[in-house]
Write an enzyme that holds these catalytic residues in place. Structure first.
Site, PDB file in Angstrom:
ATOM      1  N   SER A   8       9.646  28.298  69.466  1.00  0.00           N
ATOM      2  CA  SER A   8      10.334  28.619  71.101  1.00  0.00           C
ATOM      3  C   SER A   8       9.066  29.234  71.664  1.00  0.00           C
ATOM      4  O   SER A   8       8.316  29.631  71.312  1.00  0.00           O
ATOM      5  CB  SER A   8      11.327  30.070  70.900  1.00  0.00           C
ATOM      6  OG  SER A   8      10.824  30.674  70.224  1.00  0.00           O
ATOM      7  N   GLU A  10       7.615  31.040  74.913  1.00  0.00           N
ATOM      8  CA  GLU A  10       7.600  32.958  76.494  1.00  0.00           C
ATOM      9  C   GLU A  10       6.420  32.148  77.596  1.00  0.00           C
ATOM     10  O   GLU A  10       5.546  31.719  77.257  1.00  0.00           O
ATOM     11  CB  GLU A  10       7.274  33.865  75.919  1.00  0.00           C
ATOM     12  CG  GLU A  10       6.756  34.588  77.372  1.00  0.00           C
ATOM     13  CD  GLU A  10       7.014  36.125  76.752  1.00  0.00           C
ATOM     14  OE1 GLU A  10       7.693  36.989  75.852  1.00  0.00           O
ATOM     15  OE2 GLU A  10       5.805  36.666  76.482  1.00  0.00           O
ATOM     16  N   ASP A 102       8.265  47.921  80.209  1.00  0.00           N
ATOM     17  CA  ASP A 102       7.690  48.686  80.615  1.00  0.00           C
ATOM     18  C   ASP A 102       7.540  49.597  82.442  1.00  0.00           C
ATOM     19  O   ASP A 102       7.947  49.240  83.328  1.00  0.00           O
ATOM     20  CB  ASP A 102       6.217  48.433  80.742  1.00  0.00           C
ATOM     21  CG  ASP A 102       5.168  47.707  79.819  1.00  0.00           C
ATOM     22  OD1 ASP A 102       5.817  48.683  78.683  1.00  0.00           O
ATOM     23  OD2 ASP A 102       5.288  46.714  80.014  1.00  0.00           O
ATOM     24  N   PHE A 212      -5.790  43.724  75.614  1.00  0.00           N
ATOM     25  CA  PHE A 212      -3.886  43.754  75.510  1.00  0.00           C
ATOM     26  C   PHE A 212      -3.521  44.708  74.056  1.00  0.00           C
ATOM     27  O   PHE A 212      -2.604  44.770  74.594  1.00  0.00           O
ATOM     28  CB  PHE A 212      -3.699  42.826  76.499  1.00  0.00           C
ATOM     29  CG  PHE A 212      -1.385  42.386  76.259  1.00  0.00           C
ATOM     30  CD1 PHE A 212      -1.764  43.077  76.558  1.00  0.00           C
ATOM     31  CD2 PHE A 212      -1.069  41.127  75.277  1.00  0.00           C
ATOM     32  CE1 PHE A 212       0.629  43.308  76.311  1.00  0.00           C
ATOM     33  CE2 PHE A 212       0.305  40.561  75.557  1.00  0.00           C
ATOM     34  CZ  PHE A 212       0.404  41.714  76.103  1.00  0.00           C
ATOM     35  N   HIS A 261       7.636  31.826  67.781  1.00  0.00           N
ATOM     36  CA  HIS A 261       7.942  32.487  68.991  1.00  0.00           C
ATOM     37  C   HIS A 261       6.568  32.440  69.388  1.00  0.00           C
ATOM     38  O   HIS A 261       5.771  33.608  68.864  1.00  0.00           O
ATOM     39  CB  HIS A 261       8.392  33.288  69.528  1.00  0.00           C
ATOM     40  CG  HIS A 261       8.807  33.572  70.672  1.00  0.00           C
ATOM     41  ND1 HIS A 261      10.269  32.767  71.745  1.00  0.00           N
ATOM     42  CD2 HIS A 261       8.815  34.754  71.914  1.00  0.00           C
ATOM     43  CE1 HIS A 261      10.170  33.117  72.784  1.00  0.00           C
ATOM     44  NE2 HIS A 261       8.931  34.057  73.256  1.00  0.00           N
TER      45      HIS A 261
END
Length: 290
Positions: A8, A10, A102, A212, A261
């Site tokens: 999958s 994103e 967030d 990140f 994912h």
């Protein structure tokens, strides 16, 4: 290696004309891999709420993909959030990634809207009550930045499943052992480890990923830093990122993982190449269906 995994992807919602073209190029490039689902994120503080909604509906309608819409609790009342849920249901969207979200930039700690959902579990319960969606949630193999200690993230994930979640997608990580340790802890807590999908971040530019990782609490092993320092000097940064992600997935598959994912960052070539290396075959190209 075992049979090809299920995958999958994103995507980010576009915030400019150029970004729109990049998103649709990404969808077109990865759709032939027949993903189980694709998801579209929210920006911090819910800043892309309408863009996310529009992108989800467009991908679902025109590309025939199973789209999971990200939904957060940030800066919205319960009524406003559930209006978005209703609009997704009316558009035929049947999957939601339910997150606390967030806080807006510069706000510091998350503060719930006075009339909003206080946390992800309250949102999950409301979604589960509709009985209209597959509900996916976030999970943290490395401690969440707000974690209160050992076992806290596992117990919080257990609460999400008890609230009605169907599966969880993890934050990215760098070593297979990190995921296996987390899966074992979840099994010990009574969470079905098979419902936890590892999140994979193909690395194109290490400096951005390194920052990140620091923000989201993902542990960076020393050997990863050292490998990328050398790869950047040698001009092999992207090649190393592809090789590392492929090897990570291969080790996870050897440990029984069947689903991945990918956080594509709307840059499809690395994800596509990694999927091909794992045996995921390109199928008939998906043309727009409307």
């Amino acid at each position: 290696m075992s049979a090809a995994p299920r995958v999958s992807f994103e995507f980010f919602p576009p915030q400019s004309i150029e970004a729109s073209f990049r998103l649709w190029d990404t969808v077109q490039a990865l759709a032939p891999l027949k993903p189980q689902f694709v998801s579209v994120t929210y920006g911090a503080g819910g800043t892309t709420r309408k863009l996310t909604h529009d992108a989800v509906e467009t991908i679902h309608k025109h590309y025939g993909l199973n789209v999971a819409a990200h939904l957060t609790c940030v800066e919205a009342t319960r009524a406003e959030t559930m209006e978005i849920v209703d609009s997704y249901a009316q558009a035929g969207v049947t999957e939601i990634v339910a997150l606390r979200g967030d806080p807006p930039k510069g706000q510091g700690a998350f503060t719930a809207h006075p009339d909003g959902f206080a946390n992800s579990c309250e949102l999950i319960e409301a979604l589960a009550a509709r009985a209209a969606f597959t509900i996916r949630v976030g999970a943290y193999p490395d401690p969440h930045p707000e974690s209160q200690g050992v076992g806290h993230d596992v117990q919080w994930l257990k609460r999400k499943f008890e609230a009605g979640a169907d599966s969880a997608i993890t934050q990215f990580f760098f070593e297979a052992e990190t995921f296996f340790r987390f899966r074992d802890e979840c099994d010990a807590a009574g969470i079905d480890g098979a419902k936890i999908i590892p999140g994979i971040l193909p690395i194109e530019k290490w400096a951005g990923v390194r920052r990140f990782a620091e923000r989201c609490g993902a542990h960076v092993p020393a050997w990863v830093d050292e490998a990328f320092d050398k790869a950047v000097r040698d001009g092999r940064e992207e090649l190393l990122g592809k090789a590392m992600a492929t090897e990570l997935c291969s080790k996870l598959m050897e440990g029984g993982v069947q689903d991945f994912h990918f956080y594509t960052l709307n840059k499809p070539h690395l994800t596509r190449d990694i999927c091909h290396a794992l045996g995921v075959q390109t199928q008939a190209h998906l043309e727009k269906v409307a």
